[in-house]
Design an enzyme around this catalytic site. Structure first.
Site, short mmCIF file in Angstrom:
data_model
loop_
_atom_site.label_atom_id
_atom_site.label_comp_id
_atom_site.label_asym_id
_atom_site.label_seq_id
_atom_site.Cartn_x
_atom_site.Cartn_y
_atom_site.Cartn_z
N ASP A 1 -0.91 -11.64 7.46
CA ASP A 1 -0.81 -12.62 8.55
C ASP A 1 0.05 -13.81 8.10
OD1 ASP A 1 -2.55 -10.97 9.86
OD2 ASP A 1 -4.34 -12.17 9.41
N ASP B 1 6.48 -5.75 6.51
CA ASP B 1 5.11 -5.21 6.57
C ASP B 1 4.23 -6.17 5.79
OD1 ASP B 1 2.78 -3.79 6.43
OD2 ASP B 1 3.63 -2.02 5.49
N ASP C 1 0.83 -1.22 0.00
CA ASP C 1 0.00 0.00 0.00
C ASP C 1 0.86 1.26 0.00
OD1 ASP C 1 0.49 0.75 2.94
OD2 ASP C 1 -0.29 -1.29 3.11
N ASP D 1 8.56 -12.20 -4.71
CA ASP D 1 8.56 -12.79 -3.37
C ASP D 1 9.70 -12.25 -2.51
OD1 ASP D 1 8.30 -14.40 -1.19
OD2 ASP D 1 8.90 -16.25 -2.20
N1 SAM Z 1 -0.93 -3.80 7.61
C1 SAM Z 1 -1.23 -5.08 7.15
C2 SAM Z 1 -1.40 -6.11 8.24
O1 SAM Z 1 -0.76 -6.05 9.29
O2 SAM Z 1 -2.23 -7.01 8.05
C3 SAM Z 1 -0.28 -5.48 6.09
C4 SAM Z 1 -0.55 -4.65 4.87
S1 SAM Z 1 0.43 -4.92 3.46
C5 SAM Z 1 -0.79 -4.53 2.27
C6 SAM Z 1 0.80 -6.63 3.41
C7 SAM Z 1 1.38 -7.05 2.06
O3 SAM Z 1 2.28 -8.16 2.21
C8 SAM Z 1 0.32 -7.50 1.05
O4 SAM Z 1 0.20 -6.55 0.05
C9 SAM Z 1 0.87 -8.86 0.52
O5 SAM Z 1 0.69 -9.01 -0.86
C10 SAM Z 1 2.34 -8.77 0.92
N2 SAM Z 1 3.04 -10.05 1.02
C11 SAM Z 1 2.59 -11.20 1.59
N3 SAM Z 1 3.52 -12.17 1.45
C12 SAM Z 1 4.59 -11.63 0.82
C13 SAM Z 1 5.88 -12.12 0.40
N4 SAM Z 1 6.23 -13.39 0.60
N5 SAM Z 1 6.71 -11.25 -0.23
C14 SAM Z 1 6.36 -9.97 -0.46
N6 SAM Z 1 5.16 -9.45 -0.10
C15 SAM Z 1 4.30 -10.26 0.54
#
Ligand code: SAM
Length: 286
Positions: free
Chosen positions: A164, A161, A91, A142
């Site tokens: 879950d 960031d 975001d 990733d």
């Molecule tokens: N504030 C939020 C929370 O605590 O639930 C997190 C928001 S942020 C939008 C989380 C981001 O992590 C998502 O956009 C997701 O696509 C990304 N994400 C999840 N796994 C990931 C990975 N292995 N590598 C990079 N990004 C990842």
């Protein structure tokens, strides 16, 4: 699990026997990306709402709490952060906070799902206002693999960031990932990770994060609680780990004279967040 009923969006936490609702005006967008289902709503009182796979990610109204606490305690604890990597954070709110620090020379946002960033540009433009900053760099892929491949001793602060610890984010809560972070960090480096709810997860996720970070070689690990009204229990945390430095010392004078506006973070909040509720001391130790 999420429900839409009579103009209310509700995220249900079955295992906790609780739910959180927001009155919505309308659904602005829905799509399925390669990684997740993305929904955007306009709410009555919390601005726009982003939901990923049925879980509330952020609203316009209260995301400042999370983004400021994910960023400023770590950056003011590091002596002189120049290169910062954000894993996840699509975001762009954390990136914006990082780039408020004039000493930062290079920031990377490593987000697996480019659609999160593209939708944020449209529906949360205020979070993306630093995306054109020449110090901002984007990699869509990733974060686990990216951290494995990065040049050793090249980063000052890593901010995890993430969503879950399920699906693509599961491997971001793991000792192997923390070892790769350890390798990537320069002397004095710090990693900080969103670590879920103190009330719900201190005995499980937060305790595991502490254990795994220590196994990976981080001697100093500390969890900072902060309010986050739209997340389960309304109370959230980030866990900071330092390569060498005890985390209770931070650049307090620099934090007090920060050359940018914050809405939640200040030097007193920083100190207050370092204090541990007794049940957390009992579970995590001093
Ligand atoms: N504030 C939020 C929370 O605590 O639930 C997190 C928001 S942020 C939008 C989380 C981001 O992590 C998502 O956009 C997701 O696509 C990304 N994400 C999840 N796994 C990931 C990975 N292995 N590598 C990079 N990004 C990842």
């Amino acid at each position: 699990m999420a429900e839409l009923n009579d103009g209310w969006f509700t995220e249900v936490f079955q295992d906790q026997g609780t739910a959180f609702s927001l009155k919505i005006k309308r659904k602005l967008h829905e799509e399925k990306s390669e990684f997740q289902t993305l929904e955007i709503y306009e709410t009555e009182t919390f601005g726009n709402l982003m939901v990923l796979d049925g879980c509330v990610m952020l609203t316009s109204r209260d995301n400042f709490l999370y983004h400021e606490m994910m960023t400023h305690p770590a950056l003011f604890t590091h002596r002189d952060p120049k290169k910062v990597v954000i894993v996840g954070g699509g975001d762009c709110g954390t990136l914006r906070e990082v780039l408020r620090h004039p000493g930062v020379e290079e920031a990377w946002q490593v987000e697996i799902d480019e659609r999160v960033t593209r939708l944020s540009e449209k529906y949360f433009p205020e979070l993306c206002e630093s995306n054109e900053d020449p110090r901002a760099n984007f990699f869509f892929g990733d974060g686990i693999q990216w951290m494995r491949d990065i040049e050793p001793n090249s980063v000052d602060v890593i901010i995890v960031d993430s969503t879950d610890p399920v699906g693509p984010a599961e491997g971001l809560f793991a000792v192997d990932f923390y070892r790769d972070c350890m390798m990537a960090l320069r002397k004095g480096g710090i990693v900080v990770q969103q670590s879920e709810s103190p009330l719900l997860h201190t005995e499980t996720i937060i305790a595991d994060v502490h254990k795994d970070m220590k196994k990976a070689g981080f001697d100093h690990v500390h969890t900072l609680p902060f309010p986050q009204p739209v997340y389960p229990t309304g109370w959230w945390s980030c866990t900071m780990a330092g390569k060498e430095k005890p985390l209770k010392y931070f650049r307090e004078a620099d934090a007090a004279e920060r050359p940018f506006v914050t809405r939640y973070y200040n030097e007193s909040i920083h100190k207050a967040a370092l204090a541990q509720p007794q049940f957390m001391v009992d579970i995590l130790g001093k």
